[in-house]
Write a protein that holds these residues in place. Sequence first.
Motif, PDB file in Angstrom:
ATOM      1  N   VAL A 134      12.976  -8.192   0.725  1.00  0.00           N
ATOM      2  CA  VAL A 134      11.760  -8.963   0.947  1.00  0.00           C
ATOM      3  C   VAL A 134      11.050  -8.405   2.169  1.00  0.00           C
ATOM      4  CG1 VAL A 134      10.776 -11.238   1.353  1.00  0.00           C
ATOM      5  CG2 VAL A 134      12.837 -11.012  -0.076  1.00  0.00           C
ATOM      6  N   LEU A 135       9.823  -7.951   1.975  1.00  0.00           N
ATOM      7  CA  LEU A 135       8.984  -7.497   3.083  1.00  0.00           C
ATOM      8  C   LEU A 135       8.059  -8.646   3.449  1.00  0.00           C
ATOM      9  CD1 LEU A 135       8.063  -3.910   1.786  1.00  0.00           C
ATOM     10  CD2 LEU A 135       9.972  -4.589   3.255  1.00  0.00           C
ATOM     11  N   SER A 136       8.297  -9.251   4.596  1.00  0.00           N
ATOM     12  CA  SER A 136       7.617 -10.485   4.968  1.00  0.00           C
ATOM     13  C   SER A 136       6.587 -10.250   6.072  1.00  0.00           C
ATOM     14  CB  SER A 136       8.627 -11.535   5.448  1.00  0.00           C
ATOM     15  OG  SER A 136       9.557 -11.843   4.435  1.00  0.00           O
ATOM     16  N   ALA A 137       5.651 -11.166   6.142  1.00  0.00           N
ATOM     17  CA  ALA A 137       4.680 -11.193   7.236  1.00  0.00           C
ATOM     18  C   ALA A 137       4.263 -12.639   7.444  1.00  0.00           C
ATOM     19  CB  ALA A 137       3.469 -10.329   6.911  1.00  0.00           C
ATOM     20  N   PRO A 138       3.932 -13.026   8.670  1.00  0.00           N
ATOM     21  CA  PRO A 138       3.469 -14.397   8.910  1.00  0.00           C
ATOM     22  C   PRO A 138       2.091 -14.627   8.310  1.00  0.00           C
ATOM     23  CG  PRO A 138       3.258 -13.083  10.906  1.00  0.00           C
ATOM     24  CD  PRO A 138       3.981 -12.227   9.903  1.00  0.00           C
ATOM     25  N   TYR A 139       1.733 -15.898   8.181  1.00  0.00           N
ATOM     26  CA  TYR A 139       0.396 -16.235   7.696  1.00  0.00           C
ATOM     27  C   TYR A 139      -0.650 -15.508   8.537  1.00  0.00           C
ATOM     28  CZ  TYR A 139       1.657 -19.904   4.384  1.00  0.00           C
ATOM     29  OH  TYR A 139       2.128 -20.579   3.293  1.00  0.00           O
ATOM     30  N   GLY A 140      -1.608 -14.889   7.833  1.00  0.00           N
ATOM     31  CA  GLY A 140      -2.667 -14.156   8.502  1.00  0.00           C
ATOM     32  C   GLY A 140      -2.479 -12.660   8.494  1.00  0.00           C
ATOM     33  N   GLN A 141      -1.290 -12.194   8.113  1.00  0.00           N
ATOM     34  CA  GLN A 141      -1.002 -10.764   8.134  1.00  0.00           C
ATOM     35  C   GLN A 141      -0.436 -10.306   6.791  1.00  0.00           C
ATOM     36  OE1 GLN A 141       1.524  -9.762  11.481  1.00  0.00           O
ATOM     37  NE2 GLN A 141       0.520 -11.250  12.811  1.00  0.00           N
ATOM     38  N   LEU A 142      -0.468  -9.002   6.575  1.00  0.00           N
ATOM     39  CA  LEU A 142       0.203  -8.373   5.455  1.00  0.00           C
ATOM     40  C   LEU A 142       1.490  -7.722   5.946  1.00  0.00           C
ATOM     41  CD1 LEU A 142      -2.595  -6.465   3.472  1.00  0.00           C
ATOM     42  CD2 LEU A 142      -1.201  -8.358   2.622  1.00  0.00           C
ATOM     43  N   PRO A 143       2.504  -7.605   5.084  1.00  0.00           N
ATOM     44  CA  PRO A 143       3.667  -6.801   5.451  1.00  0.00           C
ATOM     45  C   PRO A 143       3.261  -5.338   5.654  1.00  0.00           C
ATOM     46  CG  PRO A 143       4.116  -8.164   3.518  1.00  0.00           C
ATOM     47  CD  PRO A 143       2.638  -8.223   3.757  1.00  0.00           C
ATOM     48  N   ASP A 144       4.146  -4.561   6.251  1.00  0.00           N
ATOM     49  CA  ASP A 144       3.919  -3.131   6.443  1.00  0.00           C
ATOM     50  C   ASP A 144       4.012  -2.437   5.083  1.00  0.00           C
ATOM     51  OD1 ASP A 144       3.823  -0.487   7.111  1.00  0.00           O
ATOM     52  OD2 ASP A 144       5.533  -0.520   8.483  1.00  0.00           O
ATOM     53  N   LEU A 145       2.876  -2.088   4.518  1.00  0.00           N
ATOM     54  CA  LEU A 145       2.849  -1.513   3.175  1.00  0.00           C
ATOM     55  C   LEU A 145       3.433  -0.111   3.135  1.00  0.00           C
ATOM     56  CD1 LEU A 145      -0.665  -2.738   1.932  1.00  0.00           C
ATOM     57  CD2 LEU A 145       1.560  -3.863   1.728  1.00  0.00           C
ATOM     58  N   THR A 146       3.578   0.531   4.291  1.00  0.00           N
ATOM     59  CA  THR A 146       4.203   1.863   4.303  1.00  0.00           C
ATOM     60  C   THR A 146       5.695   1.782   4.031  1.00  0.00           C
ATOM     61  OG1 THR A 146       4.673   1.879   6.691  1.00  0.00           O
ATOM     62  CG2 THR A 146       2.478   2.629   5.978  1.00  0.00           C
ATOM     63  N   GLN A 147       6.258   0.576   4.084  1.00  0.00           N
ATOM     64  CA  GLN A 147       7.685   0.407   3.828  1.00  0.00           C
ATOM     65  C   GLN A 147       8.007   0.246   2.345  1.00  0.00           C
ATOM     66  OE1 GLN A 147      10.034   0.712   6.353  1.00  0.00           O
ATOM     67  NE2 GLN A 147       8.142   1.405   7.352  1.00  0.00           N
ATOM     68  N   ILE A 148       6.985   0.273   1.498  1.00  0.00           N
ATOM     69  CA  ILE A 148       7.210   0.127   0.058  1.00  0.00           C
ATOM     70  C   ILE A 148       7.903   1.373  -0.481  1.00  0.00           C
ATOM     71  CG2 ILE A 148       6.061  -0.035  -2.190  1.00  0.00           C
ATOM     72  CD1 ILE A 148       3.962  -1.801  -0.852  1.00  0.00           C
ATOM     73  N   ASP A 149       8.953   1.152  -1.235  1.00  0.00           N
ATOM     74  CA  ASP A 149       9.717   2.219  -1.870  1.00  0.00           C
ATOM     75  C   ASP A 149       9.109   2.501  -3.248  1.00  0.00           C
ATOM     76  OD1 ASP A 149      11.529   3.860  -3.155  1.00  0.00           O
ATOM     77  OD2 ASP A 149      13.269   2.576  -2.795  1.00  0.00           O
ATOM     78  N   PRO A 150       8.552   3.677  -3.487  1.00  0.00           N
ATOM     79  CA  PRO A 150       7.887   3.932  -4.782  1.00  0.00           C
ATOM     80  C   PRO A 150       8.830   3.911  -5.971  1.00  0.00           C
ATOM     81  CG  PRO A 150       8.044   5.950  -3.494  1.00  0.00           C
ATOM     82  CD  PRO A 150       8.454   4.833  -2.585  1.00  0.00           C
ATOM     83  N   THR A 151      10.145   4.007  -5.729  1.00  0.00           N
ATOM     84  CA  THR A 151      11.089   3.974  -6.850  1.00  0.00           C
ATOM     85  C   THR A 151      11.514   2.560  -7.218  1.00  0.00           C
ATOM     86  OG1 THR A 151      13.087   4.149  -5.462  1.00  0.00           O
ATOM     87  CG2 THR A 151      11.992   6.204  -6.075  1.00  0.00           C
ATOM     88  N   ALA A 152      11.167   1.583  -6.384  1.00  0.00           N
ATOM     89  CA  ALA A 152      11.564   0.192  -6.626  1.00  0.00           C
ATOM     90  C   ALA A 152      10.528  -0.519  -7.501  1.00  0.00           C
ATOM     91  CB  ALA A 152      11.730  -0.553  -5.309  1.00  0.00           C
ATOM     92  N   ASP A 153      10.961  -1.583  -8.177  1.00  0.00           N
ATOM     93  CA  ASP A 153      10.005  -2.499  -8.794  1.00  0.00           C
ATOM     94  C   ASP A 153       9.367  -3.324  -7.676  1.00  0.00           C
ATOM     95  OD1 ASP A 153      10.605  -1.624 -11.349  1.00  0.00           O
ATOM     96  OD2 ASP A 153      12.089  -3.187 -11.706  1.00  0.00           O
ATOM     97  N   LEU A 154       8.066  -3.521  -7.765  1.00  0.00           N
ATOM     98  CA  LEU A 154       7.324  -4.191  -6.697  1.00  0.00           C
ATOM     99  C   LEU A 154       6.718  -5.490  -7.215  1.00  0.00           C
ATOM    100  CD1 LEU A 154       6.135  -4.093  -3.789  1.00  0.00           C
ATOM    101  CD2 LEU A 154       4.158  -2.903  -4.774  1.00  0.00           C
ATOM    102  N   VAL A 155       6.881  -6.569  -6.448  1.00  0.00           N
ATOM    103  CA  VAL A 155       6.349  -7.888  -6.796  1.00  0.00           C
ATOM    104  C   VAL A 155       5.457  -8.350  -5.651  1.00  0.00           C
ATOM    105  CG1 VAL A 155       6.944 -10.302  -7.254  1.00  0.00           C
ATOM    106  CG2 VAL A 155       8.386  -8.463  -8.182  1.00  0.00           C
ATOM    107  N   PHE A 156       4.206  -8.712  -5.958  1.00  0.00           N
ATOM    108  CA  PHE A 156       3.315  -9.149  -4.870  1.00  0.00           C
ATOM    109  C   PHE A 156       2.123  -9.932  -5.422  1.00  0.00           C
ATOM    110  CE2 PHE A 156       1.066  -5.549  -6.476  1.00  0.00           C
ATOM    111  CZ  PHE A 156      -0.262  -5.668  -6.074  1.00  0.00           C
ATOM    112  N   PRO A 157       1.528 -10.806  -4.605  1.00  0.00           N
ATOM    113  CA  PRO A 157       0.256 -11.434  -4.963  1.00  0.00           C
ATOM    114  C   PRO A 157      -0.893 -10.553  -4.492  1.00  0.00           C
ATOM    115  CG  PRO A 157       1.144 -12.482  -3.007  1.00  0.00           C
ATOM    116  CD  PRO A 157       2.118 -11.406  -3.387  1.00  0.00           C
TER     117      PRO A 157
END
Length: 390
Positions: free
Chosen positions: A117-140
């Motif tokens: 889980v890549l988390s961020a507090p209300y008002g921010q986005l998680p660090d998108l550079t940490q996304i692994d391109p080989t993983a399945d990704l779930v996001f709003p």
Amino acid sequence: MSAKPATTPERPWFSSGPTAKRPGWTPQALSGAPVGRSNRSKVTVGRIRQALDMTREILGIPADYKVFMMPGSDTGAFEAAMWNLLGPRKVQLLAFENFGQLWADDATQHLKLDCEVLSAPYGQLPDLTQIDPTADLVFPWNGTTSGVKVPNADFLDGHQGLVLCDATSAAFCMDLPWDKLDVTTFSFQKALGGEAGIGVLVLSPKAIERLNTFDSGRPIPKVLRLKKKDAADPAIMGGDAINTFSFLVIEDYLDALRWGQREGGLDGLIGRCERNAQVLFDWIEQTEWVDFVAEVPETRSTTSVCLKFIDPAIRAQPADVQAKLAAKVGSLLELEGVAFDVTGYRAAPPGLRLWCGCTVEADDIEALLPWLEWAYAAAVEALKVEGVIA
């Protein structure tokens, strides 16, 4: 206390779900619904197919993607995707508001997936550079409860795993990059002010391949089950109802889709939304007691605009006092009949939330702004009199 504004919004519906009906809507729009008919009859099946065809046309969904309806609104559609598709790869989930966190909780606590889980507090986005391109990704795509959206789809370039996108407060108001999304969900009641209870699920060929080749071994409830005999259910993929739908709801959706076509299709609907948001954005920039929850301008939602109190005297108050202030502002506006359901989400920073989606009129937002000023001042004064604010 200052005088009440002289002008009121003609349509005071600014709820973030269910959202405002399209302009000019009346219950007469439902008069042609085929009620009392079997959901397998030609006329009712025809209504579903018509709604799905119009959805594909307006949103520009590719011809080789499957588009169908699910029970349980956006939640049911997204749960179905998670339960049927996730498991063969590591899963990453972006949690930067309530619904992203809900999907993260389901993945970790119920599906018990190998996930991060890549988390961020209300008002921010998680660090998108940490996304692994080989993983399945779930996001709003858009955080309905935080007012934070992803700024673009660049972070999805070259993604190898499945991309599952909850787009319920983005569809029909933001341009979605279908070539980068494998699973996309939304609901009528959020996207176009329709009635609640039915969600739309869009699957890419890549997602269909996963459905056909992956067996999780987990039991899946019938209302979430997308497979039949170890492959994608051809009836459901073809648009058949997975269970009995309300044809009043579908008739309402058809009415909204026809209105969307009259407004110029997707470009026209996005334009309406962006004009609405800009009216509110301009006021926020000039107002000293309120600001966006979203900290970075490029991530600010144009649909569910979430606001926090920044008056130093209010910011110094405990969170529960700020929450009482937000509730008081919302109550005063509702009592005056000028705005309904504009208090921020309960888990978000105390403040306000206004829907600026395509079914709202810019003139009504303009008329609401002096009322926001009046209600805030009146609420602060009332809480001072009550001794809640020193």
